[in-house]
Motif scaffolding. Structure first.
Motif, mmCIF file in Angstrom:
data_model
loop_
_atom_site.group_PDB
_atom_site.id
_atom_site.type_symbol
_atom_site.label_atom_id
_atom_site.label_comp_id
_atom_site.label_asym_id
_atom_site.label_seq_id
_atom_site.Cartn_x
_atom_site.Cartn_y
_atom_site.Cartn_z
ATOM 1 N N ALA A 89 -32.332 29.576 33.866
ATOM 2 C CA ALA A 89 -32.773 29.979 35.203
ATOM 3 C C ALA A 89 -34.013 30.861 35.075
ATOM 4 N N GLY B 180 -33.853 26.256 40.616
ATOM 5 C CA GLY B 180 -32.584 26.216 41.338
ATOM 6 C C GLY B 180 -32.707 25.442 42.633
ATOM 7 N N HIS C 247 -32.697 32.051 41.402
ATOM 8 C CA HIS C 247 -31.869 31.109 40.661
ATOM 9 C C HIS C 247 -30.871 31.871 39.787
#
Lengths: 568, 568
Positions: free
Chosen positions: A18, A148, A23
């Motif tokens: 991430a 994300g 995210h």
């Protein structure tokens, strides 16, 4: 909701894959989990936030005069063939076929479907204008899903479409939608700008993107430091006067510049400022070739070139084409002695102010110096052809331009008759004549808005939800559920708070206090109510997540205290 | 909502391709339009009903202790390969691949995805039980989509899944869900039954279907005329004593019955009742052959055969296999002198009561008469092997069985460890031992419920929505919008009613009164308020859609009158 009965899988570690805060935090705080690249599960906390965003969007859409419907994700290929997008959309369009080998599309947007519906049901100007919207799962097979929920392959959108009998009616709806979008993002607690945007592949004219300002983003926004002006840097016009020097014109001269190719190298070697250099770039514009000139400290904006020349495609010429047309390599290009039959020369306004400049000679290892535009070469048109820069004057005359990254969360767009003409969606006007419907389209990324809020609203301990979007209003924590006094008091407060109309997450888990507090900060509900050691005295703690402000209060004052911080 | 601003395309004609009432009326009243075979657009009225159903479902799910999440439609094939359904599901499973040629499934249900989520996040018995649900668009590539929303290829489902550490915990959740489902369908105003169902391909044990009683349907329900007993006819047990006649046993005798094959023909030719005939059917049960005997007036229920023999597949034997095993044609089968090494003989309980019966002789054109079971042939097991019949006693001992068609709107199911074992979803019990999670799954067809209500709630003039699901509470009609007095009064009432919290559809269209009234009946909102010629006197008409009851009232009494009929 009792925390033991829902699924909030928090993590202490930052997930390796991430890259950005939203995210990382949405995963760490147990809001989302990846199912496949760019495809996510919205766990219970995220689902609650989505509901809140959707409710705000619905209220503002209804207020703007749009009615909700729901179209299917499965769309027959025939509709996409009618609009032509079946052929032009490329690999981002998810295609499949059914058991009878009929082709379908998983809709990334629904212009075709809505146009077909309205075409079949609306025949007269009397039934226009009409605005319809839906909130729906959409599909786009991104080459590189990332960030994300910001760039996923399956995502939730609000898409609205409007149909009109006049440009004025379209404009009125466009303004309604502009207001509705401003309300939506303000109610979501976002710091956003409505940005003049490129119409991109959609082929229309008026269009605004609603951008959340952020440290990360896929678009750069040029905005004024002292007005509401904001535009995608691709679209920001450069409006400025370039002072012309009074320096006497020198003679044109060819100089040997062996191995010097970049503007920086040439300027340093010849001892001139980059502002004196003229950068020449050859573009293939549809089927012809155009040499575009900008100052050495500027960059060509190919969208401006495209718009100026009303072209469909603008691409840098290949080295093969360059050597065929200009008899030289890309790095040696210049505007002097160009064959005007083969190549058109256009230049950014700034080029006109260059005196005794430097440019390529269309010959390796040589540059011209003492170059003066219009004396030494011809330009068929001067225009605004460069990207705006930080520090440039704002085009509205107020302040200077600053750049920021932006996350696009909304887009409103005057489509015109692009779809209605292709798909034959027409109405009879009040003179009985057939006219194509005039359309607008208006999108909001619902799941993307969730991520944008997470990106903007956080601190070192976790998420900090704005009150309107928080999955729950309050986080009630029993520090030690094995202590009967604490547990009984917490459960009684839980029921009181529910009855008072608050949405409460009650941490009834048998976890250590440290785990509970860390989870609570990570999840980021506006207010935390802690029932701990002083339960027997009827004293509890209230903590404001955003400010860290902490109060010890008597339980009798709880509802009153909460009402100060959380407005129902 | 002003009717001029939404899309309600009513039709006077019955659409040619709509076979059943709900499908016809939902199209005629402008609720839905087909997008592709089995794929529908939910126009604004339908979308409002869907919202109301979803809200009821959410409330009842939360009350049952389930938390909402949202899983993606795109599911990686790998998960389906883990469960094995990738290989077994067949052509109803919509499959596609992404731009990198990775295989995906468009989820028809989400056992795999939820099992993967819970497997990854829940490791201890302390986090169980856990119940999660979602409301989502699902995909199933039906071979023959039909009946509008009842059997479509893209549809909206509520699917819930629960995870447990014990059968008792599962059973408790199953009971919660049973109550929640009963509440949902009662609140939707449906006449339904909770029906004991076949577990079908899902491979579990306890299961109930929630069936809406209807004139059409894809399932037949056997229910008691005087108790709450109801079962899919495939699953209804036959519980009855068969009286045995005192008739003296005759001798077994072979009779020529040239050309007589069916039970009807043989019984008529020999002059006996069908109840005296013994029907013999040869089944291939997994890898062996079983001769199943029922009385001539009964039908073999192969699901009961399958369950009795704990088999995976039960199919009628082919004529090739029949002649190989039994040395005769299918029409001549009988239980006498059967080779027990090759064939097992089982019989329905009713067969035991036959005295001096008739059966096939395994020889063409001959039957045995004077047949007495156990004397003339051996049966390895008597059991309940037949379909229940109308008039049979209800298995709960109360009343007699009646049949009705049913529309399945819900299904609750004890899955057991089918998925958790295949996908390795285990937890540590309180002794630190690894155990597979015990699962339940629970579905409601949201879009199907909409259609079921339409199927059950209508009259010759159109739909008649139950108050809880009506797209709007009230239909306000200005008879003649060109009459200023009528229009002003109608608009003022519209605002008053909105402020009083009613959801109002206001017909502000410039249409003839007849069109407006017919549309209003077709759409079927609970109450119609008509502003007509007596507007100047402040007198309006209120009409109850369901009963036709009509009142002329003074506008001052409007809110009070409405409150009697529509509860907010």
């Amino acid at each position: 909701m009792k925390q033991s009965m829902t699924l909030i899988p928090t993590l202490r570690e930052v997930p390796a894959d991430a890259e950005i805060k939203s995210h990382q935090l949405l995963i760490r705080a147990g809001f989302i989990r990846q199912n496949a690249s760019g495809v996510y599960n919205y766990l219970p906390l995220a689902k609650k936030v989505l509901h809140k965003i959707e409710t705000i969007v619905r209220e503002e859409m209804e207020r703007a005069g749009a009615a909700e419907l729901l179209m299917p994700a499965l769309t027959p290929a025939e509709l996409w063939q009618e609009s032509g997008r079946w052929y032009s959309y490329g690999p981002e369009l998810m295609r499949l076929h059914d058991r009878h080998e009929r082709d379908f599309v998983l809709g990334p947007t629904h212009e075709e479907v809505i146009t077909a519906i309205v075409r079949d049901e609306v025949k007269s100007y009397k039934r226009l204008p009409l605005a319809l919207y839906q909130i729906q799962t959409k599909f786009r097979d991104e080459k590189r899903p990332r960030f994300g929920l910001l760039r996923g392959r399956e995502f939730i959108m609000k898409d609205a479409y409007s149909f009109h009998a006049s440009q004025e009616s379209l404009h009125e709806m466009y303004e309604n939608m502009y207001r509705a979008y401003s309300n939506v993002f303000a109610r979501c607690g976002l710091n956003y700008r409505a940005v003049i945007a490129d119409s991109g592949a959609m082929g229309g004219k008026d269009t605004h993107e609603f951008m959340v300002l952020s440290e990360v983003g896929e678009d750069t926004i040029a905005y004024s430091d002292s007005s509401s002006f904001a535009a995608n840097i691709e679209m920001a016009p450069v409006v400025m006067e370039y002072p012309k020097s009074n320096e006497p014109q020198q003679e044109l001269e060819k100089r040997e510049t062996v191995g010097k190719k970049s503007i920086d190298d040439v300027a340093a070697y010849l001892g001139v400022e980059k502002e004196k250099c003229i950068k020449s770039m050859l573009f293939q514009v549809d089927n012809r070739f155009v040499l575009v000139l900008v100052r050495g400290d500027h960059e060509v904006n190919d969208i401006k070139v495209k718009n100026l020349l009303e072209a469909t495609t603008v691409e840098l010429a290949t080295s093969e084409d360059t050597s065929k047309i200009m008899k030289c390599a890309i790095g040696s290009l210049g505007p002097i002695n160009v064959d005007f039959e083969a190549v058109q020369v256009i230049a950014d306004h700034a080029v006109a102010s260059v005196v005794n400049g430097v440019c390529g000679s269309n010959e390796e290892d040589y540059h011209f110096v003492g170059v003066n535009p219009d004396r030494d070469f011809k330009v068929s048109q001067y225009a605004d052809l460069r990207f705006i820069k930080e520090g440039d004057p704002s085009p509205d005359g107020q302040g200077k331009i600053v750049f920021a990254e932006g996350i696009e969360v909304g887009h409103i767009f005057k489509l015109g008759t692009r779809y209605s003409e292709a798909m034959n969606a027409s109405y009879l006007d009040d003179n009985g004549r057939t006219q194509p419907m005039i359309m607008g389209c208006y999108g909001i990324g619902i799941s993307r808005t969730l991520a944008a809020v997470a990106e903007q609203c956080n601190d070192e301990n976790g998420l900090v939800w704005p009150a309107n979007l928080a999955p729950y209003d309050l986080h009630l924590i029993a520090v030690n559920v094995k202590d009967d006094e604490q547990r009984f008091l917490a459960e009684s407060l839980y029921n009181t708070l529910l009855e008072s109309g608050y949405d409460v997450l009650y941490d009834d888990r048998a976890e250590r206090a440290g785990v509970k507090f860390a989870d609570s900060d990570l999840i980021g509900l506006p207010l935390r109510i802690t029932v701990g050691k002083r339960a027997s005295e009827g004293v509890i703690e209230v903590k404001v997540r955003k400010t860290g402000e902490t109060l010890e209060i008597n339980i009798e004052n709880l509802v009153e205290t909460i009402a100060k911080y959380v407005v129902k």
